[in-house]
Design a protein around this motif. Structure first.
Motif, short mmCIF file in Angstrom:
data_model
loop_
_atom_site.label_atom_id
_atom_site.label_comp_id
_atom_site.label_asym_id
_atom_site.label_seq_id
_atom_site.Cartn_x
_atom_site.Cartn_y
_atom_site.Cartn_z
N ARG A 1 0.88 -1.27 -0.02
CA ARG A 1 -0.04 -0.04 -0.04
C ARG A 1 1.01 1.22 -0.01
NH1 ARG A 1 -1.86 3.63 4.04
NH2 ARG A 1 -4.07 4.42 3.32
N MET A 2 0.56 2.19 -0.93
CA MET A 2 1.33 3.34 -0.87
C MET A 2 0.49 4.67 -1.23
SD MET A 2 3.27 2.69 -4.61
CE MET A 2 4.10 1.37 -3.91
N HIS A 3 0.66 5.89 -0.93
CA HIS A 3 -0.04 6.89 -1.09
C HIS A 3 0.81 7.94 -2.08
CE1 HIS A 3 2.47 7.80 2.68
NE2 HIS A 3 2.71 9.08 1.87
N GLY A 4 0.01 8.96 -2.60
CA GLY A 4 0.53 9.82 -3.47
C GLY A 4 0.81 9.35 -4.92
N ILE A 5 -0.19 8.51 -5.31
CA ILE A 5 -0.18 7.98 -6.62
C ILE A 5 -0.31 9.17 -7.48
CG2 ILE A 5 -2.51 7.23 -7.20
CD1 ILE A 5 0.17 5.00 -8.13
N PHE A 6 -1.21 10.32 -7.18
CA PHE A 6 -1.58 11.40 -8.00
C PHE A 6 -0.69 12.44 -7.60
CE2 PHE A 6 -6.04 9.77 -8.55
CZ PHE A 6 -5.65 8.80 -9.39
N ASP A 7 0.21 12.45 -6.62
CA ASP A 7 0.85 13.54 -6.34
C ASP A 7 1.72 14.23 -7.43
OD1 ASP A 7 1.72 15.18 -3.97
OD2 ASP A 7 3.79 14.17 -4.14
N ASP A 8 2.04 15.55 -7.24
CA ASP A 8 2.68 16.08 -8.47
C ASP A 8 4.13 15.45 -8.84
OD1 ASP A 8 0.81 18.14 -8.75
OD2 ASP A 8 1.87 19.63 -7.71
N ASP A 9 4.78 14.68 -7.90
CA ASP A 9 6.12 14.50 -8.21
C ASP A 9 5.92 12.94 -8.81
OD1 ASP A 9 5.37 12.57 -6.25
OD2 ASP A 9 7.13 12.86 -4.98
N MET A 10 4.61 12.44 -9.15
CA MET A 10 4.56 11.27 -10.13
C MET A 10 4.16 11.72 -11.41
SD MET A 10 4.76 8.38 -8.65
CE MET A 10 3.67 7.28 -9.40
N SER A 11 3.81 13.16 -11.61
CA SER A 11 3.62 13.78 -12.98
C SER A 11 2.56 13.29 -13.87
CB SER A 11 5.07 13.64 -13.72
OG SER A 11 6.02 14.01 -13.26
N VAL A 12 1.43 12.87 -12.92
CA VAL A 12 0.28 12.24 -13.57
C VAL A 12 -0.37 13.50 -14.20
CG1 VAL A 12 -2.11 11.19 -12.98
CG2 VAL A 12 0.09 10.26 -11.84
N GLU A 13 -0.81 14.32 -13.77
CA GLU A 13 -1.63 15.29 -14.33
C GLU A 13 -0.99 16.74 -14.27
OE1 GLU A 13 -6.27 16.84 -14.83
OE2 GLU A 13 -5.83 15.71 -13.19
N PRO A 14 0.27 17.12 -14.99
CA PRO A 14 0.65 18.45 -15.13
C PRO A 14 0.09 19.45 -15.36
CG PRO A 14 1.43 16.95 -16.95
CD PRO A 14 0.61 16.19 -16.14
N ALA A 15 -1.13 19.14 -16.26
CA ALA A 15 -1.95 20.33 -16.73
C ALA A 15 -3.30 19.78 -16.57
CB ALA A 15 -1.42 20.83 -18.00
N ARG A 16 -4.29 20.39 -16.21
CA ARG A 16 -5.68 19.96 -16.22
C ARG A 16 -6.02 19.22 -17.33
NH1 ARG A 16 -10.75 23.20 -17.41
NH2 ARG A 16 -12.45 21.89 -16.28
N GLY A 17 -6.65 17.99 -17.09
CA GLY A 17 -6.97 16.98 -18.41
C GLY A 17 -5.83 16.61 -19.35
#
Length: 176
Positions: free
Chosen positions: A77-93
């Motif tokens: 189990r880990m947290h932060g999957i959507f954190d900015d350092d994961m670069s998931v959504e650098p800009a809206r959408g």
């Protein structure tokens, strides 16, 4: 040397040792001829890793492989999957799954169930970019804000779930 020469931490240690020395001794007898009972290995079900980006590191991956081999680890189990350092959504959408794929692909390839916590809020869709769980300047922070628009959060979670299902398949995702 006197207790004074050790400073306050040395005096505290001497005090603690004097307490331990005053405890009565205890005798323990073990019957090795009796029936055995399997030892429950509760740690095998899941470890808490902390921050998802750690899963991209070679040293973390080496340690995880060792935990699987030597301890029988089956879940992380880990947290932060959507954190900015994961670069998931650098800009809206706009979604990038490279770091998510690196972590989840590694876990699945080694038979480890990813226990996904949908956090933290990407700053690109956050209502407030000043509320962090951790105050680590220049490092991991964990943005606590709700989304500025819940439709954006819905879109992110839907895109994430769709991506993971497309990449790993329903059988893998639902069985893990």
């Amino acid at each position: 040397p006197s207790a004074q020469s050790f400073g306050s931490s040395g005096r505290a240690m001497l005090w603690l040792l004097s307490l331990v020395a005053a405890l009565p001794s205890v005798q323990v007898d073990v019957d090795l001829s009796g029936a055995t009972v399997p030892f429950p290995k509760n740690w095998q079900r899941s470890f808490g890793s902390g921050h998802a980006l750690l899963g991209t590191r070679a040293d973390w991956q080496a340690h995880l492989k060792r935990c699987v081999a030597e301890l029988g680890l089956r879940g992380v189990r880990m947290h932060g999957i959507f954190d900015d350092d994961m670069s998931v959504e650098p800009a809206r959408g706009t979604y990038y799954w490279y770091n998510v794929d690196t972590v989840l692909d590694f876990l699945v390839a080694h038979g480890v169930t990813p226990i996904v916590e949908l956090s933290f809020m990407p700053s690109s869709i956050a209502q407030d970019t000043s509320r962090y769980a951790f105050r680590n300047r220049g490092g991991y922070k964990g943005l606590l804000s709700p989304p500025a628009d819940y439709a954006d959060w819905y879109d992110l979670v839907l895109a994430f779930a769709t991506h993971v299902l497309d990449r790993h398949g329903l059988g893998t995702v639902s069985s893990r």
